[in-house]
Design a protein around this motif. Sequence first.
Motif, PDB file in Angstrom:
ATOM      1  N   VAL A 113       3.095  18.510   7.720  1.00  0.00           N
ATOM      2  CA  VAL A 113       4.418  18.235   6.902  1.00  0.00           C
ATOM      3  C   VAL A 113       3.861  17.855   5.384  1.00  0.00           C
ATOM      4  CG1 VAL A 113       5.538  17.376   8.305  1.00  0.00           C
ATOM      5  CG2 VAL A 113       4.354  15.225   7.807  1.00  0.00           C
ATOM      6  N   ARG A 114       4.490  17.806   4.685  1.00  0.00           N
ATOM      7  CA  ARG A 114       4.140  17.471   3.225  1.00  0.00           C
ATOM      8  C   ARG A 114       5.040  16.553   3.074  1.00  0.00           C
ATOM      9  NH1 ARG A 114       3.138  23.763   2.541  1.00  0.00           N
ATOM     10  NH2 ARG A 114       1.516  24.084   2.792  1.00  0.00           N
ATOM     11  N   PHE A 115       4.804  15.771   2.299  1.00  0.00           N
ATOM     12  CA  PHE A 115       5.702  15.013   1.324  1.00  0.00           C
ATOM     13  C   PHE A 115       6.325  15.586  -0.490  1.00  0.00           C
ATOM     14  CE2 PHE A 115       3.352  12.270   4.750  1.00  0.00           C
ATOM     15  CZ  PHE A 115       3.617  11.225   4.894  1.00  0.00           C
ATOM     16  N   SER A 134      -0.538  15.667   2.267  1.00  0.00           N
ATOM     17  CA  SER A 134       0.248  16.455   4.186  1.00  0.00           C
ATOM     18  C   SER A 134      -1.173  15.949   4.759  1.00  0.00           C
ATOM     19  CB  SER A 134      -0.775  18.305   3.240  1.00  0.00           C
ATOM     20  OG  SER A 134      -0.186  19.014   2.431  1.00  0.00           O
ATOM     21  N   LEU A 135      -0.057  15.675   5.689  1.00  0.00           N
ATOM     22  CA  LEU A 135      -1.128  14.752   6.969  1.00  0.00           C
ATOM     23  C   LEU A 135      -0.164  15.227   8.272  1.00  0.00           C
ATOM     24  CD1 LEU A 135       0.168  11.219   6.046  1.00  0.00           C
ATOM     25  CD2 LEU A 135      -1.968  11.851   6.082  1.00  0.00           C
ATOM     26  N   LEU A 139       1.428  12.748  14.060  1.00  0.00           N
ATOM     27  CA  LEU A 139       0.838  12.513  13.643  1.00  0.00           C
ATOM     28  C   LEU A 139       2.103  10.957  13.046  1.00  0.00           C
ATOM     29  CD1 LEU A 139      -2.891  12.626  13.334  1.00  0.00           C
ATOM     30  CD2 LEU A 139      -1.875  12.005  15.917  1.00  0.00           C
ATOM     31  N   THR A 140       2.724  11.812  11.885  1.00  0.00           N
ATOM     32  CA  THR A 140       3.264  11.138  11.139  1.00  0.00           C
ATOM     33  C   THR A 140       4.990  11.000  11.575  1.00  0.00           C
ATOM     34  OG1 THR A 140       4.190  13.278  10.225  1.00  0.00           O
ATOM     35  CG2 THR A 140       2.270  12.340   9.296  1.00  0.00           C
ATOM     36  N   SER A 141       5.436  10.161  11.518  1.00  0.00           N
ATOM     37  CA  SER A 141       7.198   9.555  11.967  1.00  0.00           C
ATOM     38  C   SER A 141       7.871  10.597  11.868  1.00  0.00           C
ATOM     39  CB  SER A 141       7.283   7.736  11.873  1.00  0.00           C
ATOM     40  OG  SER A 141       7.943   8.829   9.710  1.00  0.00           O
ATOM     41  N   GLY A 142       7.763  11.049  10.537  1.00  0.00           N
ATOM     42  CA  GLY A 142       9.066  12.184  10.309  1.00  0.00           C
ATOM     43  C   GLY A 142       8.192  13.425  11.015  1.00  0.00           C
ATOM     44  N   GLY A 143       7.519  14.106  10.908  1.00  0.00           N
ATOM     45  CA  GLY A 143       6.720  15.494  11.896  1.00  0.00           C
ATOM     46  C   GLY A 143       6.949  14.839  13.590  1.00  0.00           C
ATOM     47  N   ASP A 186       2.743   4.637  14.319  1.00  0.00           N
ATOM     48  CA  ASP A 186       2.372   3.474  14.103  1.00  0.00           C
ATOM     49  C   ASP A 186       0.431   3.152  13.875  1.00  0.00           C
ATOM     50  OD1 ASP A 186       1.491   0.365  14.600  1.00  0.00           O
ATOM     51  OD2 ASP A 186       1.619   0.657  17.010  1.00  0.00           O
ATOM     52  N   GLN A 187      -0.286   3.105  12.373  1.00  0.00           N
ATOM     53  CA  GLN A 187      -0.940   3.769  12.390  1.00  0.00           C
ATOM     54  C   GLN A 187      -1.730   4.235  12.660  1.00  0.00           C
ATOM     55  OE1 GLN A 187      -2.661  -0.617  11.412  1.00  0.00           O
ATOM     56  NE2 GLN A 187      -2.022  -1.295  13.310  1.00  0.00           N
ATOM     57  N   LEU A 188      -1.029   5.597  12.710  1.00  0.00           N
ATOM     58  CA  LEU A 188      -1.929   6.720  13.207  1.00  0.00           C
ATOM     59  C   LEU A 188      -2.232   8.219  12.140  1.00  0.00           C
ATOM     60  CD1 LEU A 188       0.576   8.422  15.857  1.00  0.00           C
ATOM     61  CD2 LEU A 188      -1.510   7.222  16.968  1.00  0.00           C
ATOM     62  N   THR A 189      -2.030   7.313  11.278  1.00  0.00           N
ATOM     63  CA  THR A 189      -2.713   8.408  10.066  1.00  0.00           C
ATOM     64  C   THR A 189      -2.893   6.929   9.020  1.00  0.00           C
ATOM     65  OG1 THR A 189      -0.376   7.877   9.065  1.00  0.00           O
ATOM     66  CG2 THR A 189      -0.418   9.988   9.573  1.00  0.00           C
ATOM     67  N   GLU A 190      -2.858   6.172   9.018  1.00  0.00           N
ATOM     68  CA  GLU A 190      -3.713   4.750   8.087  1.00  0.00           C
ATOM     69  C   GLU A 190      -3.442   3.435   9.067  1.00  0.00           C
ATOM     70  OE1 GLU A 190      -3.231   3.331   3.954  1.00  0.00           O
ATOM     71  OE2 GLU A 190      -2.046   5.335   3.849  1.00  0.00           O
ATOM     72  N   THR A 191      -4.970   2.019   8.785  1.00  0.00           N
ATOM     73  CA  THR A 191      -4.551   1.530   9.264  1.00  0.00           C
ATOM     74  C   THR A 191      -3.615   0.557   8.098  1.00  0.00           C
ATOM     75  OG1 THR A 191      -6.384   1.911  10.271  1.00  0.00           O
ATOM     76  CG2 THR A 191      -5.905  -0.643  10.191  1.00  0.00           C
ATOM     77  N   GLY A 192      -2.767  -0.381   8.725  1.00  0.00           N
ATOM     78  CA  GLY A 192      -2.164  -1.299   8.505  1.00  0.00           C
ATOM     79  C   GLY A 192      -0.443  -0.483   7.932  1.00  0.00           C
ATOM     80  N   LEU A 193      -0.349   1.270   8.405  1.00  0.00           N
ATOM     81  CA  LEU A 193       0.729   1.532   8.484  1.00  0.00           C
ATOM     82  C   LEU A 193       1.792   2.263   9.205  1.00  0.00           C
ATOM     83  CD1 LEU A 193       1.455   3.671   5.437  1.00  0.00           C
ATOM     84  CD2 LEU A 193       1.718   3.952   7.647  1.00  0.00           C
TER      85      LEU A 193
END
Length: 247
Positions: A113-115, A134-135, A139-143, A186-193
């Motif tokens: 997905v692209r922001f 892009s992620l 892994l992303t919520s929107g994705g 839940d922190q799948l793409t970045e720790t603490g996010l």
Amino acid sequence: MRNRPPYALASVDHALQLAALLQQEGPLRVTDAAERLGVAVSTAHRLLAMLVYRDFAEQGADRRYGPGKVLRPAEISGAPIALLRAVCDAPLKWLVEQTQESANVVVPARTEVRFIATVESPRVLRVGDRVGRSLPAHLTSGGKAILAALPPEEVCAMYEDAGEVDLPRLRRELALVRKRGFAINDQLTETGLTAIGTVVEDAEGVPLAGVSIALPTARFDRDALPAWVNALSTAARRVEAALADYR
């Protein structure tokens, strides 16, 4: 032959030169970049840091910088990106007002997905602008919200050769997303996010995009989840209504 613009911005010119070097020549050290551009090492470091931030560069384990996702061949998104950008600003601003967290719109590009739009939270501690990044979609919520709205057989075809993805587990997770109507990263793409997302569909039910809020994990509160999901759903419906008005 192209003439140099009369009001050329040196910093922009240096950044573009550096991006071209990374794409054409491969990994560079900071000192290499400084030498090639004829700038101070500190300047080269700042330029590379900005290229990394916008996914034009990546830093490897050897501390050298190579081309990032933006400079590599990528899948084309079939979403109406220009139209989505035009209509999503007001719904995103409303969503931020309701949640006080940063809001994003992402579009699918096969397994990524692209922001394409971000409105940042007014809080000092917040998730920053993600536009241009892009992620992995799974892994992303929107994705995940987008994938859950696709026919299961289409998702299987997309990931059947992706060895790094546990397809049975992904199918179970997407079934839960369909049941709930929202997805969580839940922190799948970045720790603490932590992020929560839902899908934007066209009149025929085809998923076009994902709307999400992103927040520091320390602020995530399951008691607030129903209110967040309700705000997300309202924002997504507002985007859909705005899209319909253009048709």
